[in-house]
Design a protein around this motif. Structure first.
Motif, PDB file in Angstrom:
ATOM      1  N   ALA A 203       0.835  -1.203   0.000  1.00 54.90           N
ATOM      2  CA  ALA A 203       0.000   0.000   0.000  1.00 54.90           C
ATOM      3  C   ALA A 203       0.866   1.248   0.000  1.00 54.90           C
ATOM      4  CB  ALA A 203      -0.938  -0.003   1.203  1.00 54.90           C
ATOM      5  N   SER A 204       2.000   1.192   0.694  1.00 58.78           N
ATOM      6  CA  SER A 204       2.926   2.328   0.685  1.00 58.78           C
ATOM      7  C   SER A 204       3.600   2.469  -0.677  1.00 58.78           C
ATOM      8  CB  SER A 204       3.987   2.163   1.780  1.00 58.78           C
ATOM      9  OG  SER A 204       3.401   2.263   3.068  1.00 58.78           O
ATOM     10  N   MET A 205       4.036   1.355  -1.252  1.00 56.93           N
ATOM     11  CA  MET A 205       4.643   1.414  -2.580  1.00 56.93           C
ATOM     12  C   MET A 205       3.652   1.922  -3.624  1.00 56.93           C
ATOM     13  SD  MET A 205       7.283  -1.772  -3.208  1.00 56.93           S
ATOM     14  CE  MET A 205       6.315  -3.088  -2.481  1.00 56.93           C
ATOM     15  N   ASP A 206       2.402   1.521  -3.488  1.00 56.13           N
ATOM     16  CA  ASP A 206       1.399   1.892  -4.489  1.00 56.13           C
ATOM     17  C   ASP A 206       1.035   3.372  -4.476  1.00 56.13           C
ATOM     18  OD1 ASP A 206       1.272  -0.588  -5.611  1.00 56.13           O
ATOM     19  OD2 ASP A 206      -0.671  -1.142  -4.744  1.00 56.13           O
ATOM     20  N   LEU A 207       1.500   4.107  -3.490  1.00 54.06           N
ATOM     21  CA  LEU A 207       1.305   5.553  -3.562  1.00 54.06           C
ATOM     22  C   LEU A 207       1.973   6.107  -4.820  1.00 54.06           C
ATOM     23  CD1 LEU A 207       1.853   6.576   0.166  1.00 54.06           C
ATOM     24  CD2 LEU A 207      -0.319   6.321  -1.065  1.00 54.06           C
ATOM     25  N   PHE A 208       3.077   5.495  -5.226  1.00 55.43           N
ATOM     26  CA  PHE A 208       3.703   5.882  -6.490  1.00 55.43           C
ATOM     27  C   PHE A 208       2.747   5.627  -7.647  1.00 55.43           C
ATOM     28  CE2 PHE A 208       6.474   4.371 -10.113  1.00 55.43           C
ATOM     29  CZ  PHE A 208       6.721   5.641 -10.608  1.00 55.43           C
ATOM     30  N   LYS A 209       2.074   4.483  -7.650  1.00 56.94           N
ATOM     31  CA  LYS A 209       1.129   4.174  -8.730  1.00 56.94           C
ATOM     32  C   LYS A 209       0.022   5.204  -8.806  1.00 56.94           C
ATOM     33  CE  LYS A 209      -1.857   0.784  -8.215  1.00 56.94           C
ATOM     34  NZ  LYS A 209      -2.422  -0.575  -8.147  1.00 56.94           N
ATOM     35  N   TRP A 210      -0.541   5.566  -7.659  1.00 54.37           N
ATOM     36  CA  TRP A 210      -1.650   6.518  -7.699  1.00 54.37           C
ATOM     37  C   TRP A 210      -1.168   7.916  -8.038  1.00 54.37           C
ATOM     38  CZ3 TRP A 210      -5.645   4.185  -8.866  1.00 54.37           C
ATOM     39  CH2 TRP A 210      -5.904   2.906  -8.366  1.00 54.37           C
ATOM     40  N   SER A 211       0.056   8.232  -7.701  1.00 52.09           N
ATOM     41  CA  SER A 211       0.584   9.548  -8.080  1.00 52.09           C
ATOM     42  C   SER A 211       0.702   9.653  -9.594  1.00 52.09           C
ATOM     43  CB  SER A 211       1.939   9.807  -7.414  1.00 52.09           C
ATOM     44  OG  SER A 211       2.984   9.048  -7.998  1.00 52.09           O
ATOM     45  N   TYR A 212       1.173   8.594 -10.267  1.00 54.41           N
ATOM     46  CA  TYR A 212       1.315   8.711 -11.719  1.00 54.41           C
ATOM     47  C   TYR A 212       0.015   8.403 -12.457  1.00 54.41           C
ATOM     48  CZ  TYR A 212       2.170   3.590 -12.411  1.00 54.41           C
ATOM     49  OH  TYR A 212       2.085   2.218 -12.464  1.00 54.41           O
ATOM     50  N   LYS A 213      -0.900   7.678 -11.826  1.00 51.77           N
ATOM     51  CA  LYS A 213      -2.213   7.496 -12.451  1.00 51.77           C
ATOM     52  C   LYS A 213      -2.927   8.837 -12.602  1.00 51.77           C
ATOM     53  CE  LYS A 213      -2.849   2.905 -12.811  1.00 51.77           C
ATOM     54  NZ  LYS A 213      -3.216   2.217 -14.074  1.00 51.77           N
ATOM     55  N   LEU A 214      -2.574   9.799 -11.752  1.00 54.12           N
ATOM     56  CA  LEU A 214      -3.176  11.133 -11.807  1.00 54.12           C
ATOM     57  C   LEU A 214      -2.261  12.140 -12.518  1.00 54.12           C
ATOM     58  CD1 LEU A 214      -4.595  11.184  -8.174  1.00 54.12           C
ATOM     59  CD2 LEU A 214      -5.845  10.704 -10.288  1.00 54.12           C
ATOM     60  N   ASP A 215      -1.212  11.667 -13.148  1.00 50.09           N
ATOM     61  CA  ASP A 215      -0.332  12.513 -13.949  1.00 50.09           C
ATOM     62  C   ASP A 215      -1.101  12.988 -15.193  1.00 50.09           C
ATOM     63  OD1 ASP A 215       2.690  13.142 -14.757  1.00 50.09           O
ATOM     64  OD2 ASP A 215       1.753  12.230 -16.514  1.00 50.09           O
ATOM     65  N   PRO A 216      -1.000  14.253 -15.624  1.00 52.12           N
ATOM     66  CA  PRO A 216      -0.095  15.293 -15.148  1.00 52.12           C
ATOM     67  C   PRO A 216      -0.678  16.225 -14.083  1.00 52.12           C
ATOM     68  CG  PRO A 216      -1.097  16.008 -17.183  1.00 52.12           C
ATOM     69  CD  PRO A 216      -1.658  14.650 -16.894  1.00 52.12           C
ATOM     70  N   ALA A 217      -1.748  15.811 -13.420  1.00 49.88           N
ATOM     71  CA  ALA A 217      -2.302  16.675 -12.380  1.00 49.88           C
ATOM     72  C   ALA A 217      -1.480  16.613 -11.095  1.00 49.88           C
ATOM     73  CB  ALA A 217      -3.752  16.292 -12.083  1.00 49.88           C
ATOM     74  N   THR A 218      -0.778  15.516 -10.866  1.00 47.81           N
ATOM     75  CA  THR A 218       0.026  15.407  -9.653  1.00 47.81           C
ATOM     76  C   THR A 218       1.280  16.264  -9.764  1.00 47.81           C
ATOM     77  OG1 THR A 218      -0.650  13.073  -9.584  1.00 47.81           O
ATOM     78  CG2 THR A 218       1.045  13.789  -8.027  1.00 47.81           C
ATOM     79  N   PRO A 219       1.545  17.135  -8.807  1.00 45.78           N
ATOM     80  CA  PRO A 219       2.816  17.865  -8.833  1.00 45.78           C
ATOM     81  C   PRO A 219       3.984  16.880  -8.892  1.00 45.78           C
ATOM     82  CG  PRO A 219       1.360  18.762  -7.155  1.00 45.78           C
ATOM     83  CD  PRO A 219       0.711  17.503  -7.639  1.00 45.78           C
TER      84      PRO A 219
END
Length: 297
Positions: A203-219
Protein backbone atom coordinates in the motif's frame (compact mmCIF):
# COMPACT_ATOMS: atom_id res chain seq x y z
CA UNK A 1 -6.68 35.30 -12.36
CA UNK A 2 -8.44 33.07 -9.82
CA UNK A 3 -8.04 33.28 -6.06
CA UNK A 4 -5.37 31.04 -4.58
CA UNK A 5 -3.36 30.64 -7.80
CA UNK A 6 0.42 30.42 -7.37
CA UNK A 7 2.22 32.36 -10.07
CA UNK A 8 5.69 31.16 -11.07
CA UNK A 9 7.96 33.25 -13.23
CA UNK A 10 9.72 31.49 -16.06
CA UNK A 11 12.96 31.50 -14.07
CA UNK A 12 11.21 29.96 -11.05
CA UNK A 13 9.38 27.17 -12.79
CA UNK A 14 12.23 26.20 -15.11
CA UNK A 15 14.49 25.94 -12.05
CA UNK A 16 11.98 23.60 -10.42
CA UNK A 17 11.66 21.63 -13.67
CA UNK A 18 15.43 21.20 -13.96
CA UNK A 19 15.84 20.27 -10.29
CA UNK A 20 13.16 17.61 -10.64
CA UNK A 21 14.79 16.13 -13.74
CA UNK A 22 18.19 16.01 -12.02
CA UNK A 23 16.67 14.32 -8.96
CA UNK A 24 14.90 11.52 -10.82
CA UNK A 25 17.75 10.90 -13.27
CA UNK A 26 19.71 9.57 -10.32
CA UNK A 27 17.25 6.64 -10.58
CA UNK A 28 16.36 6.55 -14.27
CA UNK A 29 19.97 6.90 -15.45
CA UNK A 30 21.21 3.63 -13.89
CA UNK A 31 18.02 1.92 -15.10
CA UNK A 32 18.78 2.93 -18.68
CA UNK A 33 22.37 1.71 -18.28
CA UNK A 34 21.29 -1.69 -16.95
CA UNK A 35 18.73 -2.07 -19.70
CA UNK A 36 21.27 -1.21 -22.40
CA UNK A 37 23.68 -3.76 -20.94
CA UNK A 38 20.99 -6.44 -20.62
CA UNK A 39 21.41 -6.60 -16.84
CA UNK A 40 18.38 -7.55 -14.77
CA UNK A 41 18.04 -6.31 -11.20
CA UNK A 42 15.64 -8.23 -8.92
CA UNK A 43 14.98 -5.23 -6.67
CA UNK A 44 15.05 -2.11 -8.83
CA UNK A 45 13.51 -3.40 -12.08
CA UNK A 46 10.21 -3.76 -10.23
CA UNK A 47 9.85 0.03 -10.11
CA UNK A 48 9.99 0.25 -13.90
CA UNK A 49 8.30 -3.01 -14.91
CA UNK A 50 5.50 -3.76 -12.45
CA UNK A 51 4.81 -0.03 -12.27
CA UNK A 52 4.06 1.24 -15.76
CA UNK A 53 5.28 4.84 -15.53
CA UNK A 54 7.99 5.21 -18.16
CA UNK A 55 11.29 6.78 -17.06
CA UNK A 56 10.81 9.61 -19.56
CA UNK A 57 7.51 10.50 -17.93
CA UNK A 58 9.02 10.32 -14.45
CA UNK A 59 11.64 12.84 -15.59
CA UNK A 60 9.00 15.24 -16.93
CA UNK A 61 7.93 18.05 -14.60
CA UNK A 62 4.33 19.17 -14.07
CA UNK A 63 3.30 21.87 -11.58
CA UNK A 64 -0.08 20.50 -10.48
CA UNK A 65 -3.36 22.36 -9.99
CA UNK A 66 -3.52 26.03 -9.07
CA UNK A 67 -0.13 26.96 -10.52
CA UNK A 68 0.27 29.46 -13.34
CA UNK A 69 3.43 29.32 -15.45
CA UNK A 70 4.64 32.59 -16.90
CA UNK A 71 6.85 33.15 -19.94
CA UNK A 72 7.00 31.98 -23.52
CA UNK A 73 8.40 28.55 -22.66
CA UNK A 74 5.21 27.76 -20.77
CA UNK A 75 3.42 27.32 -24.09
CA UNK A 76 5.29 24.02 -24.47
CA UNK A 77 2.77 22.60 -22.00
CA UNK A 78 -0.07 23.19 -24.44
CA UNK A 79 0.95 19.97 -26.17
CA UNK A 80 -1.13 18.27 -23.46
CA UNK A 81 -4.85 18.98 -23.89
CA UNK A 82 -5.40 19.33 -20.14
CA UNK A 83 -3.41 22.57 -20.12
CA UNK A 84 -4.85 25.90 -21.16
CA UNK A 85 -3.50 29.33 -21.95
CA UNK A 86 -4.82 32.39 -20.13
CA UNK A 87 -4.02 36.07 -20.45
CA UNK A 88 -1.37 35.62 -17.74
CA UNK A 89 0.25 32.33 -18.67
CA UNK A 90 -0.36 28.58 -18.86
CA UNK A 91 -2.03 26.39 -16.25
CA UNK A 92 -3.54 22.97 -15.77
CA UNK A 93 -7.19 22.88 -16.84
CA UNK A 94 -8.42 21.16 -13.69
CA UNK A 95 -12.00 20.76 -14.90
CA UNK A 96 -10.87 19.18 -18.18
CA UNK A 97 -8.57 16.75 -16.36
CA UNK A 98 -11.29 15.87 -13.85
CA UNK A 99 -13.72 15.08 -16.67
CA UNK A 100 -11.17 13.02 -18.58
CA UNK A 101 -10.08 10.92 -15.57
CA UNK A 102 -13.30 10.91 -13.55
CA UNK A 103 -13.34 7.16 -12.83
CA UNK A 104 -9.67 6.99 -11.88
CA UNK A 105 -9.95 10.03 -9.63
CA UNK A 106 -13.04 8.67 -7.88
CA UNK A 107 -11.52 5.24 -7.29
CA UNK A 108 -8.20 6.63 -6.08
CA UNK A 109 -10.04 8.89 -3.65
CA UNK A 110 -12.11 6.03 -2.25
CA UNK A 111 -9.12 3.72 -1.89
CA UNK A 112 -6.74 6.25 -0.38
CA UNK A 113 -9.26 7.67 2.10
CA UNK A 114 -10.37 4.19 3.17
CA UNK A 115 -6.75 3.14 3.70
CA UNK A 116 -5.94 6.28 5.66
CA UNK A 117 -8.96 5.74 7.94
CA UNK A 118 -7.65 2.43 9.28
CA UNK A 119 -5.12 1.64 11.97
CA UNK A 120 -1.96 0.06 10.52
CA UNK A 121 -1.38 -3.65 11.02
CA UNK A 122 2.12 -5.08 11.13
CA UNK A 123 1.70 -8.84 11.45
CA UNK A 124 2.31 -10.05 7.90
CA UNK A 125 6.14 -10.22 8.22
CA UNK A 126 6.62 -10.03 4.46
CA UNK A 127 5.47 -13.61 3.87
CA UNK A 128 3.88 -12.64 0.54
CA UNK A 129 7.23 -13.04 -1.26
CA UNK A 130 7.64 -16.47 0.30
CA UNK A 131 4.13 -17.47 -0.73
CA UNK A 132 4.98 -16.53 -4.32
CA UNK A 133 7.58 -19.33 -4.49
CA UNK A 134 5.88 -21.85 -2.20
CA UNK A 135 6.21 -25.39 -3.57
CA UNK A 136 7.57 -24.21 -6.90
CA UNK A 137 10.23 -26.00 -8.89
CA UNK A 138 13.51 -24.05 -9.15
CA UNK A 139 12.86 -23.27 -12.83
CA UNK A 140 9.49 -21.72 -11.92
CA UNK A 141 10.81 -19.22 -9.36
CA UNK A 142 10.48 -15.63 -10.55
CA UNK A 143 14.00 -14.49 -9.66
CA UNK A 144 15.60 -17.85 -10.40
CA UNK A 145 18.99 -16.25 -11.10
CA UNK A 146 19.25 -15.70 -7.34
CA UNK A 147 19.32 -18.52 -4.77
CA UNK A 148 16.79 -19.06 -2.04
CA UNK A 149 18.52 -18.48 1.31
CA UNK A 150 16.94 -21.55 2.89
CA UNK A 151 16.50 -23.64 -0.23
CA UNK A 152 13.14 -24.79 -1.55
CA UNK A 153 12.30 -27.09 1.37
CA UNK A 154 13.34 -24.51 3.94
CA UNK A 155 11.31 -21.82 2.22
CA UNK A 156 8.22 -24.03 2.17
CA UNK A 157 8.71 -24.82 5.85
CA UNK A 158 8.70 -21.12 6.76
CA UNK A 159 5.40 -20.59 4.92
CA UNK A 160 3.86 -23.59 6.65
CA UNK A 161 5.07 -22.56 10.10
CA UNK A 162 3.79 -18.97 10.00
CA UNK A 163 0.33 -17.40 9.75
CA UNK A 164 0.08 -15.97 6.25
CA UNK A 165 -2.23 -12.93 6.34
CA UNK A 166 -1.77 -10.81 3.25
CA UNK A 167 -4.65 -8.43 2.51
CA UNK A 168 -3.23 -6.78 -0.59
CA UNK A 169 -4.79 -8.17 -3.75
CA UNK A 170 -1.93 -7.22 -6.06
CA UNK A 171 0.45 -9.25 -3.91
CA UNK A 172 -1.96 -12.11 -3.26
CA UNK A 173 -2.66 -12.65 -6.96
CA UNK A 174 0.96 -13.75 -7.42
CA UNK A 175 0.76 -16.43 -4.70
CA UNK A 176 1.26 -19.96 -5.96
CA UNK A 177 -1.94 -22.02 -6.18
CA UNK A 178 -0.73 -24.09 -3.22
CA UNK A 179 -0.15 -20.99 -1.08
CA UNK A 180 -3.47 -19.24 -1.64
CA UNK A 181 -5.53 -21.50 0.65
CA UNK A 182 -3.00 -20.86 3.45
CA UNK A 183 -3.73 -17.12 3.47
CA UNK A 184 -6.03 -15.95 6.24
CA UNK A 185 -7.66 -13.55 3.77
CA UNK A 186 -8.80 -14.08 0.21
CA UNK A 187 -8.59 -10.55 -1.23
CA UNK A 188 -10.12 -9.71 -4.60
CA UNK A 189 -10.14 -6.61 -6.75
CA UNK A 190 -13.70 -6.02 -5.59
CA UNK A 191 -12.69 -6.04 -1.91
CA UNK A 192 -9.56 -3.92 -2.39
CA UNK A 193 -11.08 -0.76 -0.90
CA UNK A 194 -12.37 -2.77 2.07
CA UNK A 195 -9.06 -4.46 2.91
CA UNK A 196 -6.14 -2.13 2.24
CA UNK A 197 -4.49 -0.73 5.35
CA UNK A 198 -1.59 1.67 5.87
CA UNK A 199 0.80 -0.80 7.48
CA UNK A 200 1.03 -2.81 4.26
CA UNK A 201 4.30 -2.36 2.37
CA UNK A 202 2.52 -2.67 -0.95
CA UNK A 203 0.00 0.00 0.00
CA UNK A 204 2.93 2.33 0.69
CA UNK A 205 4.64 1.41 -2.58
CA UNK A 206 1.40 1.89 -4.49
CA UNK A 207 1.30 5.55 -3.56
CA UNK A 208 3.70 5.88 -6.49
CA UNK A 209 1.13 4.17 -8.73
CA UNK A 210 -1.65 6.52 -7.70
CA UNK A 211 0.58 9.55 -8.08
CA UNK A 212 1.32 8.71 -11.72
CA UNK A 213 -2.21 7.50 -12.45
CA UNK A 214 -3.18 11.13 -11.81
CA UNK A 215 -0.33 12.51 -13.95
CA UNK A 216 -0.09 15.29 -15.15
CA UNK A 217 -2.30 16.67 -12.38
CA UNK A 218 0.03 15.41 -9.65
CA UNK A 219 2.82 17.87 -8.83
CA UNK A 220 5.96 16.13 -10.02
CA UNK A 221 7.77 16.68 -6.73
CA UNK A 222 5.05 14.57 -5.10
CA UNK A 223 5.46 11.87 -7.75
CA UNK A 224 9.20 11.81 -7.04
CA UNK A 225 8.59 11.64 -3.27
CA UNK A 226 6.28 8.66 -3.79
CA UNK A 227 8.81 6.98 -6.08
CA UNK A 228 11.60 7.46 -3.55
CA UNK A 229 9.47 5.92 -0.80
CA UNK A 230 8.54 3.02 -3.11
CA UNK A 231 12.24 2.44 -3.79
CA UNK A 232 13.10 2.19 -0.09
CA UNK A 233 10.07 0.02 0.66
CA UNK A 234 10.95 -2.29 -2.23
CA UNK A 235 14.42 -2.75 -0.74
CA UNK A 236 12.92 -3.96 2.53
CA UNK A 237 10.41 -6.08 0.63
CA UNK A 238 13.22 -7.99 -1.06
CA UNK A 239 15.57 -8.05 1.93
CA UNK A 240 12.78 -9.85 3.82
CA UNK A 241 12.13 -12.18 0.89
CA UNK A 242 13.44 -15.75 0.63
CA UNK A 243 16.10 -14.71 -1.91
CA UNK A 244 19.78 -14.28 -1.06
CA UNK A 245 20.60 -10.82 -2.44
CA UNK A 246 23.54 -10.01 -0.17
CA UNK A 247 25.83 -9.96 -3.21
CA UNK A 248 23.85 -6.96 -4.49
CA UNK A 249 24.20 -5.12 -1.20
CA UNK A 250 20.90 -6.20 0.36
CA UNK A 251 21.61 -8.13 3.57
CA UNK A 252 18.64 -10.24 4.62
CA UNK A 253 16.02 -9.34 7.16
CA UNK A 254 15.47 -12.96 8.27
CA UNK A 255 11.76 -13.05 9.02
CA UNK A 256 12.05 -16.76 9.82
CA UNK A 257 13.55 -15.65 13.16
CA UNK A 258 12.01 -13.66 16.01
CA UNK A 259 14.74 -11.03 15.67
CA UNK A 260 14.15 -10.70 11.94
CA UNK A 261 10.40 -10.33 12.41
CA UNK A 262 10.96 -7.62 15.02
CA UNK A 263 13.28 -5.73 12.65
CA UNK A 264 10.74 -6.06 9.85
CA UNK A 265 7.97 -4.61 12.01
CA UNK A 266 10.17 -1.66 13.07
CA UNK A 267 10.96 -0.81 9.48
CA UNK A 268 7.39 -1.44 8.33
CA UNK A 269 6.08 0.93 11.01
CA UNK A 270 8.54 3.65 9.98
CA UNK A 271 7.45 3.36 6.35
CA UNK A 272 3.79 3.64 7.35
CA UNK A 273 4.60 6.92 9.11
CA UNK A 274 6.51 8.22 6.10
CA UNK A 275 3.70 7.21 3.75
CA UNK A 276 0.98 9.01 5.72
CA UNK A 277 1.72 12.59 4.56
CA UNK A 278 2.16 11.44 0.96
CA UNK A 279 -1.19 9.64 1.10
CA UNK A 280 -2.76 12.78 2.61
CA UNK A 281 -1.32 14.89 -0.22
CA UNK A 282 -2.79 12.54 -2.82
CA UNK A 283 -6.15 12.59 -1.04
CA UNK A 284 -6.02 16.38 -1.13
CA UNK A 285 -5.32 16.24 -4.86
CA UNK A 286 -8.22 13.90 -5.53
CA UNK A 287 -10.49 16.15 -3.48
CA UNK A 288 -9.43 19.15 -5.57
CA UNK A 289 -10.21 17.20 -8.74
CA UNK A 290 -13.54 15.93 -7.42
CA UNK A 291 -14.52 19.48 -6.50
CA UNK A 292 -13.66 20.85 -9.95
CA UNK A 293 -16.56 22.53 -11.77
CA UNK A 294 -18.37 20.24 -14.19
CA UNK A 295 -20.03 22.84 -16.40
CA UNK A 296 -20.18 21.73 -19.98
CA UNK A 297 -20.32 18.04 -19.18
Amino acid sequence: MGMGVVVLSEAEWTARRDAHAARVRAWTGPHHERKAAGIKHPVLDFLFSYYSHRPSRLERWHPGPGVLLEGGKARDYLRWPVYRETADGVELDVAAFARERAKTVAFAHRLLTATASRAPRFGCFGLHEWAMVYRQRPDQVRHRAWPLRLGSAGTDAVVESQRVQCGHFDAFRFFTPQARPLNALQPTRETQVDLEQPGCLHASMDLFKWSYKLDPATPSELVADCFELALRVRELDMRASPYDLAELGYPPVPIETAEGRAEYVRRQSAFAEQAAPLRAALIGLTRTLLDAPVAGV
